[in-house]
Design a protein around this motif. Structure first.
Motif, PDB file in Angstrom:
ATOM      1  N   GLY A   1      -5.394  24.764  17.248  1.00  0.00           N
ATOM      2  CA  GLY A   1      -4.795  23.825  17.150  1.00  0.00           C
ATOM      3  C   GLY A   1      -3.516  24.902  15.953  1.00  0.00           C
ATOM      4  N   TYR A   2      -2.350  24.212  16.412  1.00  0.00           N
ATOM      5  CA  TYR A   2      -1.360  25.316  15.615  1.00  0.00           C
ATOM      6  C   TYR A   2      -1.643  24.923  14.110  1.00  0.00           C
ATOM      7  CZ  TYR A   2       1.454  24.585  19.658  1.00  0.00           C
ATOM      8  OH  TYR A   2       2.164  25.430  20.547  1.00  0.00           O
ATOM      9  N   ASP A   3      -0.777  25.499  13.321  1.00  0.00           N
ATOM     10  CA  ASP A   3      -1.367  25.795  11.983  1.00  0.00           C
ATOM     11  C   ASP A   3       0.118  24.764  11.585  1.00  0.00           C
ATOM     12  OD1 ASP A   3      -0.606  25.692   8.950  1.00  0.00           O
ATOM     13  OD2 ASP A   3      -1.239  27.646   8.500  1.00  0.00           O
TER      14      ASP A   3
ATOM     15  N   VAL B   1      -3.015  20.137  25.531  1.00  0.00           N
ATOM     16  CA  VAL B   1      -1.377  19.637  25.624  1.00  0.00           C
ATOM     17  C   VAL B   1      -1.627  18.376  24.005  1.00  0.00           C
ATOM     18  CG1 VAL B   1      -0.554  17.083  26.396  1.00  0.00           C
ATOM     19  CG2 VAL B   1      -1.179  19.731  27.942  1.00  0.00           C
ATOM     20  N   ALA B   2      -2.943  18.049  23.976  1.00  0.00           N
ATOM     21  CA  ALA B   2      -2.984  17.030  22.632  1.00  0.00           C
ATOM     22  C   ALA B   2      -2.343  17.670  21.363  1.00  0.00           C
ATOM     23  CB  ALA B   2      -4.456  16.741  22.770  1.00  0.00           C
ATOM     24  N   ASP B   3      -2.725  19.387  20.971  1.00  0.00           N
ATOM     25  CA  ASP B   3      -2.013  20.222  20.100  1.00  0.00           C
ATOM     26  C   ASP B   3      -0.687  20.845  20.632  1.00  0.00           C
ATOM     27  OD1 ASP B   3      -4.706  20.662  19.345  1.00  0.00           O
ATOM     28  OD2 ASP B   3      -4.820  22.751  20.576  1.00  0.00           O
ATOM     29  N   MET B   4       0.224  20.304  21.313  1.00  0.00           N
ATOM     30  CA  MET B   4       1.321  20.312  21.670  1.00  0.00           C
ATOM     31  C   MET B   4       1.769  18.765  20.658  1.00  0.00           C
ATOM     32  SD  MET B   4       1.500  22.353  25.075  1.00  0.00           S
ATOM     33  CE  MET B   4       1.845  24.541  24.525  1.00  0.00           C
TER      34      MET B   4
ATOM     35  N   GLY C   1       0.325  31.013  24.623  1.00  0.00           N
ATOM     36  CA  GLY C   1      -0.154  31.963  25.379  1.00  0.00           C
ATOM     37  C   GLY C   1      -1.836  32.014  26.201  1.00  0.00           C
ATOM     38  N   SER C   2      -2.786  31.534  25.027  1.00  0.00           N
ATOM     39  CA  SER C   2      -4.134  31.419  25.801  1.00  0.00           C
ATOM     40  C   SER C   2      -4.249  30.194  26.777  1.00  0.00           C
ATOM     41  CB  SER C   2      -5.266  31.270  25.215  1.00  0.00           C
ATOM     42  OG  SER C   2      -5.104  32.340  24.077  1.00  0.00           O
ATOM     43  N   LEU C   3      -3.109  28.960  26.566  1.00  0.00           N
ATOM     44  CA  LEU C   3      -3.400  28.022  27.049  1.00  0.00           C
ATOM     45  C   LEU C   3      -2.690  28.038  28.181  1.00  0.00           C
ATOM     46  CD1 LEU C   3      -3.516  25.014  27.187  1.00  0.00           C
ATOM     47  CD2 LEU C   3      -1.453  24.291  25.814  1.00  0.00           C
ATOM     48  N   PHE C   4      -1.666  28.350  29.146  1.00  0.00           N
ATOM     49  CA  PHE C   4      -1.452  28.449  29.911  1.00  0.00           C
ATOM     50  C   PHE C   4      -2.013  29.943  31.090  1.00  0.00           C
ATOM     51  CE2 PHE C   4       1.946  27.068  27.440  1.00  0.00           C
ATOM     52  CZ  PHE C   4       2.427  25.652  27.072  1.00  0.00           C
ATOM     53  N   VAL C   5      -2.581  30.805  30.455  1.00  0.00           N
ATOM     54  CA  VAL C   5      -2.896  32.229  31.501  1.00  0.00           C
ATOM     55  C   VAL C   5      -4.592  32.016  31.262  1.00  0.00           C
ATOM     56  CG1 VAL C   5      -1.258  33.143  30.475  1.00  0.00           C
ATOM     57  CG2 VAL C   5      -3.790  33.929  28.970  1.00  0.00           C
ATOM     58  N   PHE C   6      -5.383  30.973  30.146  1.00  0.00           N
ATOM     59  CA  PHE C   6      -6.934  30.809  30.472  1.00  0.00           C
ATOM     60  C   PHE C   6      -7.393  29.598  31.248  1.00  0.00           C
ATOM     61  CE2 PHE C   6      -6.816  34.595  26.824  1.00  0.00           C
ATOM     62  CZ  PHE C   6      -7.181  35.023  28.335  1.00  0.00           C
ATOM     63  N   LYS C   7      -8.743  29.677  32.252  1.00  0.00           N
ATOM     64  CA  LYS C   7      -8.866  28.497  32.238  1.00  0.00           C
ATOM     65  C   LYS C   7     -10.584  27.952  31.930  1.00  0.00           C
ATOM     66  CE  LYS C   7      -8.975  24.786  34.378  1.00  0.00           C
ATOM     67  NZ  LYS C   7      -7.851  23.253  34.422  1.00  0.00           N
ATOM     68  N   GLY C   8     -11.095  27.419  30.826  1.00  0.00           N
ATOM     69  CA  GLY C   8     -12.706  26.990  30.843  1.00  0.00           C
ATOM     70  C   GLY C   8     -13.235  27.448  30.409  1.00  0.00           C
TER      71      GLY C   8
ATOM     72  N   PRO D   1       3.030  17.761  27.146  1.00  0.00           N
ATOM     73  CA  PRO D   1       2.900  16.191  27.186  1.00  0.00           C
ATOM     74  C   PRO D   1       3.562  14.913  28.053  1.00  0.00           C
ATOM     75  CG  PRO D   1       3.719  17.790  25.630  1.00  0.00           C
ATOM     76  CD  PRO D   1       3.940  18.721  26.516  1.00  0.00           C
ATOM     77  N   LYS D   2       2.376  14.118  27.906  1.00  0.00           N
ATOM     78  CA  LYS D   2       2.973  13.160  28.757  1.00  0.00           C
ATOM     79  C   LYS D   2       4.536  12.518  28.310  1.00  0.00           C
ATOM     80  CE  LYS D   2      -1.255  11.262  30.537  1.00  0.00           C
ATOM     81  NZ  LYS D   2      -2.380  10.800  30.380  1.00  0.00           N
ATOM     82  N   GLN D   3       4.936  12.173  27.025  1.00  0.00           N
ATOM     83  CA  GLN D   3       6.064  12.254  26.648  1.00  0.00           C
ATOM     84  C   GLN D   3       7.024  12.818  27.102  1.00  0.00           C
ATOM     85  OE1 GLN D   3       3.731  13.523  22.605  1.00  0.00           O
ATOM     86  NE2 GLN D   3       5.445  13.778  21.733  1.00  0.00           N
ATOM     87  N   LEU D   4       6.919  14.096  27.784  1.00  0.00           N
ATOM     88  CA  LEU D   4       8.365  15.176  27.662  1.00  0.00           C
ATOM     89  C   LEU D   4       8.113  14.912  29.016  1.00  0.00           C
ATOM     90  CD1 LEU D   4       7.287  17.890  25.911  1.00  0.00           C
ATOM     91  CD2 LEU D   4       8.823  16.123  25.267  1.00  0.00           C
ATOM     92  N   VAL D   5       7.562  14.406  29.659  1.00  0.00           N
ATOM     93  CA  VAL D   5       7.737  14.181  31.086  1.00  0.00           C
ATOM     94  C   VAL D   5       9.048  13.448  31.944  1.00  0.00           C
ATOM     95  CG1 VAL D   5       6.319  14.019  34.136  1.00  0.00           C
ATOM     96  CG2 VAL D   5       4.910  15.067  31.944  1.00  0.00           C
ATOM     97  N   ALA D   6       9.461  14.491  32.619  1.00  0.00           N
ATOM     98  CA  ALA D   6      10.976  12.891  33.020  1.00  0.00           C
ATOM     99  C   ALA D   6      10.246  12.067  33.930  1.00  0.00           C
ATOM    100  CB  ALA D   6      12.056  13.939  33.967  1.00  0.00           C
TER     101      ALA D   6
END
Length: 251
Positions: free
Chosen positions: A183-185, A209-212, A227-234, A246-251
């Motif tokens: 999570g972000y600081d 996405v919840a952190d964002m 970085g990690s969120l977009f290049v790692f899985k599991g 995040p759903k609030q940013l999906v057009a």
């Protein structure tokens, strides 16, 4: 109307992509051009590329590589690493990048920010601030050269100074959260946000996405980079380039 941006940040090390943790040597995650092609298809808001070797090795940006990336890309690009002059920044913009980031060089010679703003426009000048917590009573420190060099100015004072010198955007990166996916600081984000009205992006710690969503709900419209969120899985961090808003940013 401004909207929050979701931004993958890729680190270039020894010619490949590398994901660090708290700025320590990281994991190889692929080829820069292949990653750009995948992110093209995912229609990301913006892509940040940082050459983490350039400043520490005192070499200028690899313009040939940047040209190849810009030719391949169909998304806004920001580059950082080894930029020490306005002429270099202008060359990077001429290759097809929208923004150029500076960190160590601006701290060592703050007028570089003004020179870059004159050469390429303030909207293209990004000042990146890598922040690490100090001891019990020493607060936070701004570090450069991959976290090895400490600077005396406070985070908020440097944000204010960079803003006055002509920066168009501020990026605040938490070294303590880098690669941890914890999570972000948010306390750091709130204090940084209060120092300027400039567009601001935060990095370090995004694991979901919840952190964002928490970041955007805390500080308002901003860039949420990861970085990690977009290049790692599991749980075992298998390399898999992905992108989700995040759903609030999906057009």
């Amino acid at each position: 109307m401004l909207r929050s941006r979701i931004i993958p940040c890729l680190l270039i090390h020894d010619g490949g992509l590398n994901k660090t943790e708290r700025f320590k040597p990281g994991k190889y995650v692929g080829d820069p051009l292949n990653a750009v092609k995948i992110f093209n298809e995912k229609q990301v808001d913006e892509l940040v590329l940082i050459d983490i070797d350039a400043t520490s090795k005192r070499r200028e940006p690899d313009f040939a590589r940047l040209r190849s990336i810009a030719i391949e890309s169909r998304m806004p690009l920001c580059y950082g690493g080894g930029v020490t002059t306005a002429e270099q920044a202008a060359r990077i913009i001429s290759l097809g990048f929208e923004k150029v980031s500076v960190s160590a060089a601006a701290l060592e010679r703050p007028n570089l920010i003004r020179e870059m703003a004159t050469a390429i426009g303030s909207q293209s000048v990004v000042v990146t601030i890598d922040v690490k917590k100090g001891g019990l009573f020493s607060g936070e420190n701004i570090l450069t050269h991959n976290g090895t060099r400490k600077h005396k100015i406070s985070v908020t004072d440097w944000i204010k100074q960079a803003s006055l010198l002509g920066a168009g955007e501020i990026v605040v990166n938490s070294i303590d959260r880098d690669g941890t996916m914890s999570g972000y600081d948010l306390d750091l984000a709130k204090r940084a946000r209060s120092a300027t009205d400039l567009p601001m992006t935060f990095m370090g710690g995004a694991g979901s996405v919840a952190d964002m969503e928490a970041l955007i709900n805390t500080v308002g419209v901003c860039g949420a980079a990861a970085g990690s969120l977009f290049v790692f899985k599991g749980a075992f961090k298998a390399v898999l380039i992905n992108y989700e808003r995040p759903k609030q940013l999906v057009a």
